[in-house]
Design a protein around this motif. Sequence first.
Motif, mmCIF file in Angstrom:
data_model
loop_
_atom_site.group_PDB
_atom_site.id
_atom_site.type_symbol
_atom_site.label_atom_id
_atom_site.label_comp_id
_atom_site.label_asym_id
_atom_site.label_seq_id
_atom_site.Cartn_x
_atom_site.Cartn_y
_atom_site.Cartn_z
ATOM 1 N N LYS A 38 1.585 -1.234 -0.115
ATOM 2 C CA LYS A 38 -0.041 -0.180 0.312
ATOM 3 C C LYS A 38 0.924 1.394 0.030
ATOM 4 O O LYS A 38 0.597 2.417 -0.362
ATOM 5 C CB LYS A 38 -0.455 0.471 0.597
ATOM 6 C CG LYS A 38 -0.431 -0.193 2.447
ATOM 7 C CD LYS A 38 -1.499 -0.270 3.151
ATOM 8 C CE LYS A 38 -0.337 0.087 4.830
ATOM 9 N NZ LYS A 38 -1.595 0.155 6.333
ATOM 10 N N PHE A 39 2.034 1.075 0.356
ATOM 11 C CA PHE A 39 2.750 3.038 0.632
ATOM 12 C C PHE A 39 4.101 2.034 -0.769
ATOM 13 O O PHE A 39 3.822 3.410 -1.944
ATOM 14 C CB PHE A 39 4.042 2.610 1.319
ATOM 15 C CG PHE A 39 3.287 2.007 2.696
ATOM 16 C CD1 PHE A 39 2.602 3.018 3.565
ATOM 17 C CD2 PHE A 39 3.057 1.615 3.651
ATOM 18 C CE1 PHE A 39 1.331 3.512 4.543
ATOM 19 C CE2 PHE A 39 2.851 0.927 4.914
ATOM 20 C CZ PHE A 39 2.286 2.136 5.624
ATOM 21 N N THR A 40 4.077 1.818 -0.980
ATOM 22 C CA THR A 40 5.283 1.578 -2.470
ATOM 23 C C THR A 40 4.115 1.195 -3.997
ATOM 24 O O THR A 40 4.589 1.783 -4.763
ATOM 25 C CB THR A 40 6.468 0.328 -2.458
ATOM 26 O OG1 THR A 40 5.505 -1.011 -2.474
ATOM 27 C CG2 THR A 40 6.984 0.919 -1.307
ATOM 28 N N GLY A 41 3.190 0.653 -3.725
ATOM 29 C CA GLY A 41 2.437 0.021 -5.334
ATOM 30 C C GLY A 41 3.115 -1.009 -5.244
ATOM 31 O O GLY A 41 2.819 -1.453 -6.926
ATOM 32 N N ARG A 42 4.076 -1.428 -4.899
ATOM 33 C CA ARG A 42 5.240 -2.925 -5.658
ATOM 34 C C ARG A 42 4.224 -3.848 -5.396
ATOM 35 O O ARG A 42 3.556 -3.977 -3.787
ATOM 36 C CB ARG A 42 6.102 -2.578 -5.001
ATOM 37 C CG ARG A 42 7.315 -3.722 -5.594
ATOM 38 C CD ARG A 42 8.497 -3.325 -5.097
ATOM 39 N NE ARG A 42 9.671 -4.931 -6.322
ATOM 40 C CZ ARG A 42 10.477 -4.866 -5.179
ATOM 41 N NH1 ARG A 42 10.168 -5.317 -4.328
ATOM 42 N NH2 ARG A 42 10.609 -5.814 -6.057
ATOM 43 N N SER A 43 4.037 -5.042 -6.476
ATOM 44 C CA SER A 43 3.343 -6.513 -5.747
ATOM 45 C C SER A 43 4.252 -6.695 -4.830
ATOM 46 O O SER A 43 5.918 -7.077 -4.877
ATOM 47 C CB SER A 43 3.801 -6.965 -7.551
ATOM 48 O OG SER A 43 3.335 -8.103 -7.341
ATOM 49 N N LYS A 44 3.999 -7.908 -4.416
ATOM 50 C CA LYS A 44 4.215 -8.853 -3.351
ATOM 51 C C LYS A 44 4.336 -10.533 -4.118
ATOM 52 O O LYS A 44 4.397 -10.402 -3.265
ATOM 53 C CB LYS A 44 2.802 -8.892 -2.069
ATOM 54 C CG LYS A 44 2.817 -6.655 -1.059
ATOM 55 C CD LYS A 44 2.317 -7.454 -0.053
ATOM 56 C CE LYS A 44 2.182 -6.416 0.984
ATOM 57 N NZ LYS A 44 1.529 -6.015 2.220
ATOM 58 N N GLY A 45 4.221 -10.193 -5.184
ATOM 59 C CA GLY A 45 3.652 -11.167 -5.514
ATOM 60 C C GLY A 45 3.612 -12.564 -5.916
ATOM 61 O O GLY A 45 3.804 -13.492 -5.906
ATOM 62 N N PHE A 46 1.713 -12.130 -4.887
ATOM 63 C CA PHE A 46 0.964 -13.274 -5.586
ATOM 64 C C PHE A 46 -0.614 -12.378 -5.507
ATOM 65 O O PHE A 46 -0.470 -11.199 -5.103
ATOM 66 C CB PHE A 46 0.989 -14.150 -3.725
ATOM 67 C CG PHE A 46 0.563 -12.672 -2.413
ATOM 68 C CD1 PHE A 46 -1.183 -13.034 -2.255
ATOM 69 C CD2 PHE A 46 1.391 -12.450 -1.767
ATOM 70 C CE1 PHE A 46 -1.737 -12.356 -1.677
ATOM 71 C CE2 PHE A 46 0.749 -11.234 -0.638
ATOM 72 C CZ PHE A 46 -0.086 -11.353 -0.447
ATOM 73 N N GLY A 47 -1.502 -12.771 -5.344
ATOM 74 C CA GLY A 47 -2.405 -12.430 -6.031
ATOM 75 C C GLY A 47 -3.619 -13.883 -6.439
ATOM 76 O O GLY A 47 -3.385 -14.655 -6.350
ATOM 77 N N PHE A 48 -4.980 -12.818 -6.505
ATOM 78 C CA PHE A 48 -5.801 -13.691 -6.402
ATOM 79 C C PHE A 48 -7.127 -14.061 -8.278
ATOM 80 O O PHE A 48 -7.045 -13.054 -8.639
ATOM 81 C CB PHE A 48 -7.084 -13.452 -5.177
ATOM 82 C CG PHE A 48 -6.558 -13.445 -4.370
ATOM 83 C CD1 PHE A 48 -6.172 -14.909 -3.593
ATOM 84 C CD2 PHE A 48 -5.999 -12.769 -3.789
ATOM 85 C CE1 PHE A 48 -6.066 -15.109 -2.059
ATOM 86 C CE2 PHE A 48 -5.312 -12.838 -2.304
ATOM 87 C CZ PHE A 48 -5.442 -13.834 -1.354
#
Length: 110
Positions: free
Chosen positions: A36-46
């Motif tokens: 939420k701060f950097t907007g960078r992917s955390k490496g997972f999704g749905f």
Amino acid sequence: MNIFVGSLPFNVEEADLREYFEEYGEVSSVKIITDKFTGRSKGFGFVEMPSDEFAQKAIDELNGAKIDGRAIVVNKSEPKPEGERKSFNRNGGNNRGGFNRERDNSRSRY
């Protein structure tokens, strides 16, 4: 069916992920989780697929597949039961109040 996709390369975008899953059937939605701060992917999704049959086929065939040299993890997403999330404690992590603890004056250092 809601599908968890982990170990994603950080450069993969939602449109890319949608393409991988659309090879197996209709995709309702795709969401890559970002910081939420950097907007960078955390490496997972749905990925949400309306057909359980097509979703299971996608899981079976994409789990362990390589994207940009990384083996991804794909499985059915199970919702977390209520109350399993850890609460954030602002007092240093031990719920004892931290700064305003009363001192035991029965033992003196001097």
